[in-house]
Design a protein around this motif. Sequence first.
Motif, PDB file in Angstrom:
ATOM      1  N   THR A  14      12.778   5.592  -2.516  1.00 57.29           N
ATOM      2  CA  THR A  14      12.471   5.939  -3.909  1.00 57.29           C
ATOM      3  C   THR A  14      10.973   6.041  -4.199  1.00 57.29           C
ATOM      4  OG1 THR A  14      14.491   4.793  -4.576  1.00 57.29           O
ATOM      5  CG2 THR A  14      12.979   5.414  -6.308  1.00 57.29           C
ATOM      6  N   PRO A  15      10.140   5.062  -3.804  1.00 55.96           N
ATOM      7  CA  PRO A  15       8.717   5.139  -4.157  1.00 55.96           C
ATOM      8  C   PRO A  15       7.991   6.348  -3.570  1.00 55.96           C
ATOM      9  CG  PRO A  15       9.316   2.922  -3.457  1.00 55.96           C
ATOM     10  CD  PRO A  15      10.458   3.812  -3.110  1.00 55.96           C
ATOM     11  N   GLY A  19       0.780  -1.232   0.000  1.00 59.27           N
ATOM     12  CA  GLY A  19       0.000   0.000   0.000  1.00 59.27           C
ATOM     13  C   GLY A  19       0.807   1.274   0.000  1.00 59.27           C
ATOM     14  N   THR A  20       2.108   1.196  -0.233  1.00 57.70           N
ATOM     15  CA  THR A  20       2.948   2.398  -0.283  1.00 57.70           C
ATOM     16  C   THR A  20       2.410   3.379  -1.325  1.00 57.70           C
ATOM     17  OG1 THR A  20       4.915   1.159   0.381  1.00 57.70           O
ATOM     18  CG2 THR A  20       5.270   3.274  -0.709  1.00 57.70           C
ATOM     19  N   HIS A  21       2.235   4.634  -0.898  1.00 57.43           N
ATOM     20  CA  HIS A  21       1.720   5.656  -1.812  1.00 57.43           C
ATOM     21  C   HIS A  21       2.840   6.163  -2.704  1.00 57.43           C
ATOM     22  CE1 HIS A  21      -0.402   9.085  -3.441  1.00 57.43           C
ATOM     23  NE2 HIS A  21       0.546   9.909  -2.983  1.00 57.43           N
ATOM     24  N   VAL A  22       2.596   6.180  -4.014  1.00 54.71           N
ATOM     25  CA  VAL A  22       3.578   6.655  -4.982  1.00 54.71           C
ATOM     26  C   VAL A  22       3.040   7.928  -5.644  1.00 54.71           C
ATOM     27  CG1 VAL A  22       4.844   6.141  -7.102  1.00 54.71           C
ATOM     28  CG2 VAL A  22       4.406   4.320  -5.436  1.00 54.71           C
ATOM     29  N   LEU A  51      16.807   1.927 -10.225  1.00 56.65           N
ATOM     30  CA  LEU A  51      15.871   2.565  -9.307  1.00 56.65           C
ATOM     31  C   LEU A  51      14.462   2.456  -9.880  1.00 56.65           C
ATOM     32  CD1 LEU A  51      17.764   5.830  -8.272  1.00 56.65           C
ATOM     33  CD2 LEU A  51      17.323   3.829  -6.841  1.00 56.65           C
ATOM     34  N   SER A  52      13.473   2.283  -9.006  1.00 54.88           N
ATOM     35  CA  SER A  52      12.101   2.152  -9.476  1.00 54.88           C
ATOM     36  C   SER A  52      11.146   2.700  -8.428  1.00 54.88           C
ATOM     37  CB  SER A  52      11.772   0.686  -9.762  1.00 54.88           C
ATOM     38  OG  SER A  52      10.453   0.556 -10.242  1.00 54.88           O
ATOM     39  N   VAL A  53      10.100   3.369  -8.894  1.00 47.32           N
ATOM     40  CA  VAL A  53       9.092   3.896  -7.973  1.00 47.32           C
ATOM     41  C   VAL A  53       7.951   2.906  -7.786  1.00 47.32           C
ATOM     42  CG1 VAL A  53       9.612   6.312  -8.436  1.00 47.32           C
ATOM     43  CG2 VAL A  53       7.961   5.122  -9.883  1.00 47.32           C
ATOM     44  N   VAL A  54       7.951   1.818  -8.568  1.00 47.38           N
ATOM     45  CA  VAL A  54       6.925   0.781  -8.443  1.00 47.38           C
ATOM     46  C   VAL A  54       7.599  -0.580  -8.315  1.00 47.38           C
ATOM     47  CG1 VAL A  54       5.187   2.080  -9.735  1.00 47.38           C
ATOM     48  CG2 VAL A  54       6.728   0.539 -10.960  1.00 47.38           C
TER      49      VAL A  54
END
Length: 453
Positions: A405-406, A40-43, A72-75
């Motif tokens: 990062t996310p 559930g991390t908000h991006v 690196l990735s935000v998802v």
Amino acid sequence: MRTASPYRWISATFALLIACGTLLLMLPIARTGAAPWADGTHVPVGGIALPGGAPLSVALFTATSASCVTGLSVVDTPTYWSSFGHVVILCLAEIGGIGTMTVAALLARMVRHRLSLRTRNDAAVAASSGLGDLNAVLTATVSIAVGVQAGVAAILTTDFVLFHDYSFGKAVWYGVFHAGSAYNNAGFALYTDSLVGLNRDPLAILTIAAAIIIGGIGFPVLMELGRGATRTLHTRVVLHTTALLLVAGTAFIALCEWSNRSTLGPMSIPLKIVNAFFSAVTPRTAGFNSLDIAAQHPSTWFGTDILMFVGAAPASTGGGLKVTTLAVVVAVTWSQVRGMDKIHMGRWRLAEAIHGQVVTLLGLALSLIVATTMLLMAVTPYRLDQCLFETISAFATVGLTTGITPSLPLLAQLTLVALMLVGRVGPFTLAAALTMRREALLYDRPVGTVLIG
């Protein structure tokens, strides 16, 4: 100036690659429909999005990270992207990784017919390519890449079938993907926790580490080793410095994490050594991790910062300021301490032009890192050590993260996108430009001195 066109061409090529990758990853077929993170991390996202497709900001960040072989990735890569998306990411990494090695030879051809012989030679030296047959160089580069990745994929496939009970099809795909990601120092994995789940599988860990090292020492070194010779200064510096960093990095990480219950603590001694070694290999711009970065000691983070900043070798799939730059800085410092007016490395005297190139590269890199770290601290709630780690990881195209990062706001994401691109094409093009644009001044000024220290 006419000589500026090759550098604009290189930057434009990477920009076009990123644009194409962004468009492909925005397609609905590239997404699974899952949430960015299962926990559930908000991006933070922005920009347009096709129905069922990834938002522009997510696609742009991922495409840049893959093209610049960062990681690196935000998802969550394995769950957010579909098989089509994974293929796109792997293709971007292959082009971005192998492409930088061949760009050196292409640059030499582009300037060859319109520059003097001396300048052509300087350009070739800067590109670490030489003036030999371009087709032979390109063929050797691609052959090495395909051969190494095929061998690594075969070993990983066998390992996944025998020891992880994967189906043959899944084992082949996972083997191919991670072999390509490792050789190109891309750092993307098909596991949510990167390679933490494989940290008790020495065969997989060491095989991936070998691919990272081979991809990171550069095709000029690989070609010279293939001829059974290590006569050039460049090859000797790359091999010796790489070995020193691997040994020192392994010892440092093992010392810092040996009793850490969240990393090396519960492991047997052989597994501790294997994972400490892997943790020293990946900061050379590979971006995988077999230990939980967020659970490591701050001292380990700082040591990893240094390894990431140094990076791999020139004309390789890796990034960073390069091991040769570190070697020159050490040689210059040692010579100055001894009061020598010439810089010697082994049985060679270092060309004076390289001194200025190293100072320029080092100064610009540190300036970018300081400025970006300050920006991240201003727009996020994270500490200095976290922001510094993230910044160096992006600039050196590594892909390791402490887990922030996310959650980065859009401004921070876009800043890292620009930093990844600069970190990938900047050091190479700048080094070549500094070599090729030397001008003999027709005048001079009075000699002046300033106090140092």
